[in-house]
Design an enzyme around this catalytic site. Structure first.
Site, PDB file in Angstrom:
ATOM      1  N   HIS A  59     -45.528   0.772  20.245  1.00  0.00           N
ATOM      2  CA  HIS A  59     -44.078   0.993  20.300  1.00  0.00           C
ATOM      3  C   HIS A  59     -43.566   1.665  19.027  1.00  0.00           C
ATOM      4  O   HIS A  59     -43.973   1.290  17.921  1.00  0.00           O
ATOM      5  CB  HIS A  59     -43.344  -0.342  20.457  1.00  0.00           C
ATOM      6  CG  HIS A  59     -43.458  -0.944  21.808  1.00  0.00           C
ATOM      7  ND1 HIS A  59     -42.701  -0.535  22.877  1.00  0.00           N
ATOM      8  CD2 HIS A  59     -44.261  -1.928  22.277  1.00  0.00           C
ATOM      9  CE1 HIS A  59     -43.014  -1.238  23.945  1.00  0.00           C
ATOM     10  NE2 HIS A  59     -43.975  -2.094  23.603  1.00  0.00           N
ATOM     11  N   PRO A  60     -42.657   2.624  19.181  1.00  0.00           N
ATOM     12  CA  PRO A  60     -41.961   3.129  17.988  1.00  0.00           C
ATOM     13  C   PRO A  60     -40.839   2.163  17.619  1.00  0.00           C
ATOM     14  O   PRO A  60     -40.330   1.438  18.468  1.00  0.00           O
ATOM     15  CB  PRO A  60     -41.376   4.461  18.480  1.00  0.00           C
ATOM     16  CG  PRO A  60     -41.118   4.226  19.940  1.00  0.00           C
ATOM     17  CD  PRO A  60     -42.237   3.322  20.410  1.00  0.00           C
ATOM     18  N   GLU A  84     -35.031   3.931  26.960  1.00  0.00           N
ATOM     19  CA  GLU A  84     -34.726   2.514  26.770  1.00  0.00           C
ATOM     20  C   GLU A  84     -33.885   2.273  25.523  1.00  0.00           C
ATOM     21  O   GLU A  84     -33.101   1.322  25.473  1.00  0.00           O
ATOM     22  CB  GLU A  84     -36.043   1.730  26.680  1.00  0.00           C
ATOM     23  CG  GLU A  84     -36.822   1.666  27.998  1.00  0.00           C
ATOM     24  CD  GLU A  84     -38.317   1.459  27.815  1.00  0.00           C
ATOM     25  OE1 GLU A  84     -39.048   1.514  28.811  1.00  0.00           O
ATOM     26  OE2 GLU A  84     -38.754   1.264  26.657  1.00  0.00           O
ATOM     27  N   PHE A 115     -41.051  -5.355  15.221  1.00  0.00           N
ATOM     28  CA  PHE A 115     -40.125  -6.145  16.030  1.00  0.00           C
ATOM     29  C   PHE A 115     -40.136  -5.625  17.465  1.00  0.00           C
ATOM     30  O   PHE A 115     -39.855  -4.454  17.711  1.00  0.00           O
ATOM     31  CB  PHE A 115     -38.719  -6.047  15.438  1.00  0.00           C
ATOM     32  CG  PHE A 115     -37.664  -6.789  16.214  1.00  0.00           C
ATOM     33  CD1 PHE A 115     -37.707  -8.172  16.316  1.00  0.00           C
ATOM     34  CD2 PHE A 115     -36.630  -6.099  16.823  1.00  0.00           C
ATOM     35  CE1 PHE A 115     -36.734  -8.865  17.018  1.00  0.00           C
ATOM     36  CE2 PHE A 115     -35.650  -6.782  17.529  1.00  0.00           C
ATOM     37  CZ  PHE A 115     -35.698  -8.164  17.626  1.00  0.00           C
ATOM     38  N   ILE A 117     -38.634  -5.855  21.244  1.00  0.00           N
ATOM     39  CA  ILE A 117     -37.505  -6.310  22.043  1.00  0.00           C
ATOM     40  C   ILE A 117     -37.313  -5.329  23.192  1.00  0.00           C
ATOM     41  O   ILE A 117     -37.555  -4.131  23.043  1.00  0.00           O
ATOM     42  CB  ILE A 117     -36.210  -6.399  21.191  1.00  0.00           C
ATOM     43  CG1 ILE A 117     -35.087  -7.044  21.996  1.00  0.00           C
ATOM     44  CG2 ILE A 117     -35.805  -5.042  20.663  1.00  0.00           C
ATOM     45  CD1 ILE A 117     -33.836  -7.364  21.163  1.00  0.00           C
ATOM     46  N   ALA A 119     -35.181  -3.144  24.677  1.00  0.00           N
ATOM     47  CA  ALA A 119     -33.956  -2.564  24.131  1.00  0.00           C
ATOM     48  C   ALA A 119     -33.037  -1.958  25.182  1.00  0.00           C
ATOM     49  O   ALA A 119     -31.926  -1.544  24.864  1.00  0.00           O
ATOM     50  CB  ALA A 119     -34.326  -1.481  23.104  1.00  0.00           C
TER      51      ALA A 119
END
Length: 335
Positions: A59-60, A84, A115, A117, A119
């Site tokens: 993930h970025p 997203e 982190f 999540i 988004a």
């Protein structure tokens, strides 16, 4: 309509190679719901800690740009990530992005991964507030939350796969419409994999299911080492005492009946603790782990988890994983 997806398509949904391989082996899927059920089972029950970390690293961070040279699945994943995060980027200011970047760095330094999540639909302020809220968590707790958030992302992306296939094949749009509502309505998930399974089976009482594994299973992950915990002795018991249920704070010399015992393998999974039956007996169960033998210098000589299976749940599967470190542990109801 059966899915005609390849391993690279599933890798775009979740950046774990092992996850994508397992999904490809389990396919084709006749519906999105079937794919989500398989994905949650694979994510929480079949892949190991290293697969979780690989998916996290794919993930970025919010506001980061994707690499200039990408493979098919990386390009697709980057496009989906951009979509997203569109709400967050649209609501961001220079100062909020700077603060988010600083908190991202602080979070990664504490937990060892970025982190995670889901988004979609969240503003920058909402994401930043959630990051600050989760930052005080113990690593073992945060690791579980990150895995749940990853599953939310994976489910959204599986929905996009099925939607795109439906458009290409010009089939009826009943699946995208129904599934979009299903995903959008799921604002809060505790144990996302459990919710997906229960929704998948809701209203299908006439469907005959045959188990391929025992109704109660477990595996142990050593979060301090970032790997499965091999060699831990596990024991499963059922309450069959005179009283209908054991009472808190009372020591019993009898009442617990041993159903099975095993030792976790190199993947952290125990052997068979219970016979493979279509309906498990309702009642109070206890699963215990000999953590003291595994980690003599740790805080816990052993860990026992007591849970109840009700009459209405006797055909469900109960996976009781243990996330372990020398001085803390965590568990949840898997599926």
């Amino acid at each position: 309509m059966e899915s005609g997806f390849e391993e690279k398509d599933f890798l775009a949904c979740c950046g774990s190679t092992k996850f994508a391989q397992e999904m490809a082996l389990a396919s084709p899927f006749v519906s999105l719901e079937q794919a989500v059920a398989a994905a949650t089972d694979i994510w929480f029950n079949k892949v190991d800690v290293s697969a979780w970390l690989q998916a996290f690293s794919a993930h970025p961070q919010i506001g980061d740009s994707a690499p200039s040279s990408q493979s098919h699945h990386q390009t697709t994943s980057a496009q989906w990530s951009k979509g997203e995060q569109s709400t967050a980027l649209a609501t961001a200011t220079g100062s909020s992005l700077q603060e988010l970047s600083e908190w991202n760095a602080r979070y990664r330094q504490k937990f060892g991964f970025i982190f995670i999540i889901c988004a979609s639909g969240r503003s920058t302020d909402e994401i930043l507030a959630e990051l600050k809220n989760r930052y005080p968590n113990r690593p073992i707790v945060e690791f579980e939350i990150a895995a749940q958030e990853q599953m939310k992302v994976t489910e959204l992306r599986l929905k996009k796969l099925f939607t795109s296939k439906a458009k290409v094949s010009s089939t009826s749009d009943q699946y995208p419409a129904v599934f979009a509502k299903k995903v959008e309505d799921r604002v809060s998930i505790i144990g996302g994999h459990l919710t997906a399974i229960s929704e998948n089976t809701a209203g299908r009482t006439s469907e005959v299911r045959t188990r391929t594994r025992p109704p109660i299973t477990t595996h142990v992950l050593d979060v301090s080492r970032g790997s499965p915990a091999a060699g831990i002795e596990v024991c499963l018991e059922k309450w069959e005492g005179i009283q209908p249920r054991p009472s808190f704070g009372v020591t019993y010399t009898s009442g617990w009946k041993i159903l099975g015992s095993s030792t976790t393998d190199n993947d952290g999974r125990s052997g068979q603790l219970l016979s493979i039956v279509d309906a498990v007996d309702p009642g109070i169960y206890r699963i215990s782990f000999n953590t003291g033998k595994y980690c003599p210098s740790g805080f816990f000589p052993y860990v026992s988890i007591v849970f109840e299976i009700r009459e209405s749940q006797k055909r469900e599967h109960f996976h009781v994983p243990l996330l372990l470190s020398p001085f803390s542990f965590s568990t949840y109801r898997g599926s």
